[in-house]
Design a protein around this motif. Structure first.
Motif, mmCIF file in Angstrom:
data_model
loop_
_atom_site.group_PDB
_atom_site.id
_atom_site.type_symbol
_atom_site.label_atom_id
_atom_site.label_comp_id
_atom_site.label_asym_id
_atom_site.label_seq_id
_atom_site.Cartn_x
_atom_site.Cartn_y
_atom_site.Cartn_z
ATOM 1 N N SER A 68 0.834 -1.212 0.000
ATOM 2 C CA SER A 68 0.000 0.000 0.000
ATOM 3 C C SER A 68 0.865 1.257 0.000
ATOM 4 O O SER A 68 0.567 2.232 -0.703
ATOM 5 N N ASN A 69 1.927 1.250 0.790
ATOM 6 C CA ASN A 69 2.808 2.426 0.826
ATOM 7 C C ASN A 69 3.472 2.675 -0.529
ATOM 8 O O ASN A 69 3.585 3.815 -0.993
ATOM 9 N N GLU A 70 3.903 1.581 -1.157
ATOM 10 C CA GLU A 70 4.543 1.741 -2.471
ATOM 11 C C GLU A 70 3.534 2.217 -3.518
ATOM 12 O O GLU A 70 3.872 3.020 -4.403
ATOM 13 N N ALA A 71 2.295 1.737 -3.422
ATOM 14 C CA ALA A 71 1.267 2.185 -4.363
ATOM 15 C C ALA A 71 0.984 3.674 -4.196
ATOM 16 O O ALA A 71 0.829 4.418 -5.186
ATOM 17 N N LEU A 72 0.922 4.149 -2.949
ATOM 18 C CA LEU A 72 0.693 5.571 -2.704
ATOM 19 C C LEU A 72 1.858 6.419 -3.222
ATOM 20 O O LEU A 72 1.655 7.511 -3.767
ATOM 21 N N GLU A 73 3.062 5.909 -3.066
ATOM 22 C CA GLU A 73 4.220 6.635 -3.601
ATOM 23 C C GLU A 73 4.153 6.724 -5.121
ATOM 24 O O GLU A 73 4.505 7.761 -5.718
ATOM 25 N N ASP A 74 3.685 5.629 -5.769
ATOM 26 C CA ASP A 74 3.521 5.671 -7.226
ATOM 27 C C ASP A 74 2.519 6.756 -7.614
ATOM 28 O O ASP A 74 2.743 7.513 -8.575
ATOM 29 N N MET A 75 1.408 6.835 -6.870
ATOM 30 C CA MET A 75 0.390 7.842 -7.175
ATOM 31 C C MET A 75 0.951 9.256 -7.033
ATOM 32 O O MET A 75 0.683 10.141 -7.861
ATOM 33 N N GLU A 76 1.738 9.476 -5.975
ATOM 34 C CA GLU A 76 2.322 10.797 -5.777
ATOM 35 C C GLU A 76 3.272 11.155 -6.920
ATOM 36 O O GLU A 76 3.293 12.300 -7.407
ATOM 37 N N ASP A 77 4.053 10.158 -7.376
ATOM 38 C CA ASP A 77 4.971 10.407 -8.486
ATOM 39 C C ASP A 77 4.200 10.753 -9.760
ATOM 40 O O ASP A 77 4.608 11.637 -10.537
ATOM 41 N N VAL A 78 3.068 10.047 -9.978
ATOM 42 C CA VAL A 78 2.267 10.309 -11.173
ATOM 43 C C VAL A 78 1.713 11.732 -11.138
ATOM 44 O O VAL A 78 1.732 12.457 -12.148
ATOM 45 N N VAL A 79 1.203 12.161 -9.975
ATOM 46 C CA VAL A 79 0.644 13.504 -9.875
ATOM 47 C C VAL A 79 1.719 14.555 -10.101
ATOM 48 O O VAL A 79 1.512 15.552 -10.807
#
Length: 513
Positions: A68-79
């Protein structure tokens, strides 16, 4: 674990979305559009990864936190990339964010599929079909592959409802304690039931009723461990004293393995009647089999069967089912089970310590009641007051391991804990000096005067110990610093069982404490 969800996206992204909507309507070069599409796809993949992580967390899998933490980091990078990429549809990305905000977050240990209607209680089968053979029953459970197989194995009736009422009123603290204790041991116990095709709710229900998840529980009759095996029954399923004197009835994994094997034996013998199998677990397998045969296979809730069991068993069966039912349907009853950091870990003692000392220096950060019970349950070989040598590896959780290195490996709190566990009440007493004594200095013998012969050294007195309820030779030896074999030899106890009985007087020969 999911705290970043509540912090919101970077301010620049929000401002871009709120104040420049017309930018997205402008014509975008093909190259920029392709790059923007890649970002949208990355966001969708990260969202799915995050949702998969929620499922892992709900099933108690520690990978859920990392994923979950890695997925949230991916989302932040995308934004962040979307803010810089011309033509990137920020509205689509923020829609993903909005969906996640609406979702249930921080669900580790909770159920994702638990939103039952009022009619769900009426949908459970009244009992597992009596003529289903054991192999078919197991295949059915494994094939279903869901947490609610237990619902179809038992009857939900007023006796079970009364049990639920008791668990949710005066026994609610015991239910919560049972849940917390179970979560810390779940990785040891649940796989043994899963391997033998038995539902997890059944394991929890039995453990909650038998011991509240305390692995060192001992009944007046001599049943011991988290699943409360009597000595003779335990030996049939591989439980009992090992070559060190430790009684494996206290070991969570061994007890769960034996319990699952015992229950499957009862189910085969009693035509898969779960209630009768539970009655046999509590009231004796011989009685359950005799009643089953005499009744022609009539179920437990038939009065002619029910009345042949003692009051304790008539109470036991619905209480186990009730605890299991609440475990499966907590929201339906307004139950919120406590969050438990149950990710298994180990740490090595940097200096000798007892579980009492560790309990004090660890504190209770993250746990209302502290960590003594978790340490005892995960390290059943050690008594709470026994000194454990430096270098010993103890089983724990990630939180306990972190607190140990922070507070217990050395420093002021560790020293304070040592002082508290070694405090002696006798040292607080002020003793009056007797009147009439005369203090003299060292005596110097005169030349030529005969010297008195030295008195022979007194032989050390061997202490004795009276065996208490639940004691084993291994636990006594550990508590008093004895070698098990020396202690057994001094008291005429024979290997491998080294059996002792309550009230027996043991000579503590060669013991240090």
């Amino acid at each position: 674990m999911f705290s970043r969800l509540r912090k919101g996206w970077p301010l620049a992204a929000v401002l871009l979305f709120c104040f420049t909507p017309s930018a997205f309507a402008q014509r975008v070069p093909a190259k920029d559009k392709a790059a923007a599409d890649v970002l949208v796809q990355r966001m969708a993949a990260a969202e799915q990864r995050y949702r998969d992580a929620l499922v892992l967390a709900a099933n108690g899998d520690p990978k859920g936190t990392t994923e979950s933490n890695e997925a949230l980091e991916d989302m932040e990078d995308v934004v962040d990339a979307c803010v810089k990429q011309r033509g990137c549809p920020m509205s689509d990305l923020l829609a993903t964010w909005k969906r996640l905000l609406k979702a249930e977050v921080d669900v580790a240990g909770e159920e994702l599929d638990e939103d039952p209607g009022e009619d769900e209680l009426l949908e459970a089968d009244t009992a597992l079909a009596a003529d289903i053979p054991e192999a078919a029953r197991t295949a059915r459970l494994v094939g279903d592959d869901n947490r609610h197989a237990f619902d179809r194995m038992v009857q939900f009736n007023p006796a079970v409802q009364a049990g639920i009422r008791r668990w949710l009123t005066d026994m609610r603290p015991a239910l919560m304690t049972s849940y917390e204790n179970y979560q810390a041991m779940r990785h040891l116990m649940w796989p043994e039931f899963e391997r033998q095709g038995l539902p997890e709710a059944l394991l929890f229900g039995i453990m909650a009723k038998e011991s509240n998840g305390r692995v060192h529980a001992v009944s007046r009759a001599g049943a011991a461990g988290p699943m409360q095996f009597m000595p003779a029954t335990g030996r049939r399923f591989g439980l009992g004293p090992d070559d060190t004197g430790f009684d494996s009835r206290y070991d969570p994994r061994s007890a769960a393995m034996a319990s699952a094997a015992y229950l499957n034996e009862r189910l085969r013998q009693l035509n898969n009647d779960m209630e009768l199998s539970l009655a046999g677990y509590n009231g004796g397998e011989g009685r359950a089999l005799r009643v089953h045969r005499a009744s022609g296979g009539t179920g437990f809730w038939n009065a002619s069967v029910y009345d042949q069991f003692p009051a304790e068993t008539r109470d036991y069966v619905p209480m186990v089912i009730a605890a299991a039912w609440i475990y499966l349907h907590p929201r339906q009853y307004g139950v919120t089970f406590p969050k438990v950091d149950a990710h298994p870990a180990q740490f090595k003692l940097t200096r000798p310590a007892s579980i009492y000392e560790l309990t004090i220096c660890l504190g209770n950060q993250g746990s209302h009641n502290g960590y003594m019970r978790t340490l005892r349950n995960l390290n059943p070989r050690y008594e709470a007051d026994a000194w454990i040598p430096a270098g010993t590896t103890l089983n724990a959780t990630t939180r306990i391991a972190g607190l140990y290195h922070r507070h217990c490996s050395g420093g002021a709190r560790a020293d304070l804990a040592r002082a508290l566990v070694t405090a002696d009440v006798n040292m607080a007493l002020v003793r009056d000096t007797p009147y009439g004594n005369v203090a003299v200095g060292n005596v110097t013998p005169l030349p030529g005067a005969p010297r008195a012969a030295a008195a022979p050294a007194a032989k050390p007195k061997v202490r004795s110990y009276k065996v208490a309820q639940g004691d084993t030779l291994g636990r006594i030896a550990q508590r008093h610093g004895c070698d098990v074999k020396t202690l057994a030899r001094a008291n005429g106890l024979k290997a491998p069982a080294y059996s002792v009985r309550q009230g027996q007087q043991l000579q503590l020969e060669g013991c240090r404490m």
